[in-house]
Design an enzyme around this catalytic site. Structure first.
Site, PDB file in Angstrom:
ATOM      1  N   GLY A 139       0.836  -1.195   0.000  1.00 27.17           N
ATOM      2  CA  GLY A 139       0.000   0.000   0.000  1.00 27.17           C
ATOM      3  C   GLY A 139       0.871   1.245   0.000  1.00 27.17           C
TER       4      GLY A 139
ATOM      5  CB  THR B  16       6.315  -0.624  11.208  1.00 20.70           C
ATOM      6  OG1 THR B  16       6.195  -0.812   9.788  1.00 20.70           O
ATOM      7  CG2 THR B  16       7.777  -0.675  11.607  1.00 20.70           C
TER       8      THR B  16
ATOM      9  NE  ARG C 258      -2.969  -0.963  14.220  1.00 19.76           N
ATOM     10  CZ  ARG C 258      -2.384   0.149  13.769  1.00 19.76           C
ATOM     11  NH1 ARG C 258      -1.079   0.129  13.496  1.00 19.76           N
ATOM     12  NH2 ARG C 258      -3.074   1.244  13.596  1.00 19.76           N
TER      13      ARG C 258
ATOM     14  CD  GLU D 197       1.387  -0.465  21.012  1.00 17.75           C
ATOM     15  OE1 GLU D 197       1.048   0.748  20.943  1.00 17.75           O
ATOM     16  OE2 GLU D 197       1.730  -1.128  20.027  1.00 17.75           O
TER      17      GLU D 197
ATOM     18  CG  HIS E 284       2.717   2.188  18.148  1.00 12.95           C
ATOM     19  ND1 HIS E 284       1.541   1.504  18.346  1.00 12.95           N
ATOM     20  CD2 HIS E 284       2.695   2.564  16.840  1.00 12.95           C
ATOM     21  CE1 HIS E 284       0.831   1.469  17.221  1.00 12.95           C
ATOM     22  NE2 HIS E 284       1.526   2.112  16.298  1.00 12.95           N
TER      23      HIS E 284
END
Length: 321
Positions: free
Chosen positions: A157, A238, A240, A269, A288
């Protein structure tokens, strides 16, 4: 008489939300407060924001499931950074009369961070940097080359395409696979089309995940897939955490199925202090940070102000759901 609404901006970890959005535009109409800590439990969260008609959330740091909407009867507007947030139950929001809006988000920062992880793993940056600071051995690792090696992308993408361009600039052979990828789309991006996930894993020296989490991608990389990778290969995620089976990844690192892994996303998290991934061998983890840049934050918080103004004017913009 003008009624002043209450707004809470959650998970402002760096304490910068107040300076990166023009909140003064809401003076006299909305009282805005900033919460700089993560609130993990629903009871404490409800106590913190029960008085709020408006809540601003940062990505998926604080999920909003149906149970939470039911406990916040005053809530009328929920704003999330970005235009996609899988942790918000949009059906429940609609059922409780809550409008959900998003903001613009840039795809460059997560692509850049992907390369920070790839380069950090390939050249032993953390290990060598720590040795430099503490007087450890001078040159203790042997770097992995990028030039001439294959970079396999799971997903092509916006972010995956940007990562591919950098890989090509390093002189890498860039290949890609996803269930919806076509040879034509791969050719358009200048990468090699791979017919199967298995082929991509077996032939790549670096594998980077750039897929949206859904039923078809949850657990996509498990023990079987990790065993297909080359012993000298690296995995970077990077996107999910749930796309990669975390227990299988931990075992792969401990037993040396692969050379190493890097991740910027985790099941819980902030990551608990006792999470075994924190001490896993050859694992490079970051908290993250993919979207955490000044330009993105300026867009998020200024966009939140614009969303609130549009809602107050009776014409919400950038609505989700």
């Amino acid at each position: 008489m003008v009624t002043t609404l209450s707004c809470a901006v959650l998970d402002d970890y760096q304490g910068v939300a107040h300076e990166l959005g023009d909140w003064k535009r809401l003076d006299g109409r909305v009282d805005v407060r900033f919460v700089d800590r993560h609130i993990p439990g629903h009871d404490e969260l409800v106590a913190e924001i029960a008085d709020c008609e408006i809540v601003v959330v940062m990505r998926e740091r604080t999920p909003f499931p149906a149970e939470l909407f039911a406990r916040l009867p005053k809530l009328r507007l929920l704003i999330t950074s970005g235009m996609r947030n899988a942790s918000v139950d949009l059906g429940a929001a609609a059922a409780h009369g809550v409008t959900v809006c998003g903001t613009a988000s840039n795809s460059e920062p997560p692509a850049e961070l992907t390369w920070a992880l790839i380069l950090g793993l390939a050249r032993g940056v953390v290990t060598e940097g720590a040795h430099f600071r503490d007087g450890g051995p001078w040159q203790s690792t042997l770097g992995a080359d990028l030039h001439g090696r294959r970079l396999g992308l799971l997903g092509l993408g916006k972010i995956g395409t940007r990562v591919a361009r950098v890989g090509a600039a390093f002189g890498m052979d860039v290949a890609a696979w996803s269930r919806n990828l076509t040879p034509e789309r791969a050719a358009e991006a200048g990468v090699t089309y791979t017919a199967s996930k298995e082929e991509l894993l077996e032939t790549s020296d670096f594998v980077s995940v750039h897929l949206v989490l859904g039923e078809s991608t949850r657990g996509l990389i498990g023990a079987e897939e990790l065993r297909r990778m080359r012993p000298g290969a690296f995995l970077v995620n990077t996107s999910r955490a749930a796309i990669v089976d975390q227990e299988a990844l931990l075992r792969a690192l401990r037993e040396g199925w692969i050379a190493g892994a890097g991740a910027d996303v985790f099941t819980t998290e902030p990551v608990p202090a006792d999470d075994p991934l924190r001490t896993a061998p050859n694992f490079l983890g970051l908290p993250h940070l993919g979207y955490v840049t000044r330009r993105n934050y300026e867009g998020y918080f200024q966009g939140a102000v614009e969303d609130i103004e549009a809602y107050l004017a009776g014409s919400p913009v950038r609505t989700l759901g």
